[in-house]
Design an enzyme around this catalytic site. Structure first.
Site, PDB file in Angstrom:
ATOM      1  N   ASP A 114       0.869  -1.127   0.071  1.00 31.20           N
ATOM      2  CA  ASP A 114       0.019   0.037   0.009  1.00 31.20           C
ATOM      3  C   ASP A 114       0.911   1.150  -0.097  1.00 31.20           C
ATOM      4  O   ASP A 114       1.790   1.165   0.506  1.00 31.20           O
ATOM      5  CB  ASP A 114      -0.802   0.078   1.291  1.00 31.20           C
ATOM      6  CG  ASP A 114      -2.017   0.781   1.323  1.00 31.20           C
ATOM      7  OD1 ASP A 114      -2.447   1.391  -0.055  1.00 31.20           O
ATOM      8  OD2 ASP A 114      -2.528   1.281   2.163  1.00 31.20           O
TER       9      ASP A 114
ATOM     10  N   ASN B  31     -10.360  -2.939  -7.127  1.00 29.58           N
ATOM     11  CA  ASN B  31      -9.506  -1.970  -7.789  1.00 29.58           C
ATOM     12  C   ASN B  31      -9.898  -1.832  -9.235  1.00 29.58           C
ATOM     13  O   ASN B  31      -9.658  -0.433  -9.756  1.00 29.58           O
ATOM     14  CB  ASN B  31      -8.139  -2.537  -7.725  1.00 29.58           C
ATOM     15  CG  ASN B  31      -7.340  -2.532  -6.555  1.00 29.58           C
ATOM     16  OD1 ASN B  31      -6.029  -3.148  -6.340  1.00 29.58           O
ATOM     17  ND2 ASN B  31      -7.490  -1.590  -5.578  1.00 29.58           N
TER      18      ASN B  31
END
Length: 248
Positions: free
Chosen positions: A18, A66
């Site tokens: 991340d 995503n």
């Protein structure tokens, strides 16, 4: 930090990579540059994990959520995945790395799925570290797909409901044959699993580190492994009480 005992190195490390976008934003760069820098961190992580004796390294490459990102960013991520496989597959194969892909493969585009299958097939016989790529992956989706499959087995009379044990469920997930992660790391300071390996991480040690993924270096990884080694894992039990010497 530099002296890791083989007995305390986790067999399976899973990482939520991340912070690529925030890394780029902090430097006034396009988000795409953060993703490109993140690919370099992937290479370093695989190399470091293998050096340290980790048997399985799972990387959360692209979640099923995503797809909701801007089309330009999704396109760039797909391009990076293609480049990584085409450029790095031969190197990983030479390094005896075995690649496994988890996630929903239904409806993947014709230019992505063949690359993933090629990566798995090319490295299938390798005996070194297993690199597990979580692509188009979401843990709730994985569990739902697995439950549907098992329900169909029960409805067809091929499986008795009494056989639906946790072991049977584990053996039917995308990660069948892969041991549960011992350590789950998330970079960028965020402290949540974000729908990643929810079933498999039931007893994993969780570690949240402040560095953005592009800054995840060899030393960062080794420090995380050293911190893991210092933890006491009880799996719901208790450590035996120390034995007192006579006369103490």
């Amino acid at each position: 930090m530099n002296q890791l005992s083989p007995s305390t190195v986790p067999a399976h490390v899973a990482i939520i990579m991340d912070g690529n976008g925030r890394w780029a934003n902090a430097r006034g760069l396009p988000r795409a540059m953060g993703h490109r820098k993140g690919v370099e961190a992937v290479r370093e992580a695989v190399k470091t994990a293998a050096e340290c004796g980790v048997s399985y390294l799972t990387l959360f490459a692209f979640s099923s959520e995503n797809w909701n990102r801007p089309e330009s960013e999704v396109s760039d991520l797909m391009g990076l995945l293609k480049t990584f496989i085409r450029r790095d597959l031969a190197v990983l194969h030479k390094q005896n790395v075995r690649i496994r892909v988890i996630g929903d493969r239904a409806n993947l585009s014709s230019d992505i799925l063949p690359l993933l299958l090629e990566a798995e097939e090319t490295t299938r016989g390798n005996s070194g570290i297993t690199l597990v790529i979580a692509f188009n992956y979401g843990s709730r989706d994985e569990i739902a797909r697995t439950m549907r499959k098992l329900a169909e087995e029960v409805a067809a009379g091929r499986l008795d409901p009494s056989q639906l044990t946790s072991e049977r469920i584990s053996a039917s997930l995308d990660t069948a044959g892969i041991p549960d992660p011992d350590l789950v790391i998330r970079t960028s300071g965020e402290e949540r699993l974000s729908n990643f390996l929810l079933w498999q991480a039931a007893y994993a040690e969780l570690m949240f580190i402040p560095e953005f993924w592009p800054d995840f270096s060899r030393d960062t990884f080794r420090t995380a492994l050293a911190r893991y080694a210092a933890r006491e894992r009880r799996f719901g039990g208790l450590q035996p009480a120390p034995t007192l010497a006579v006369g103490s």
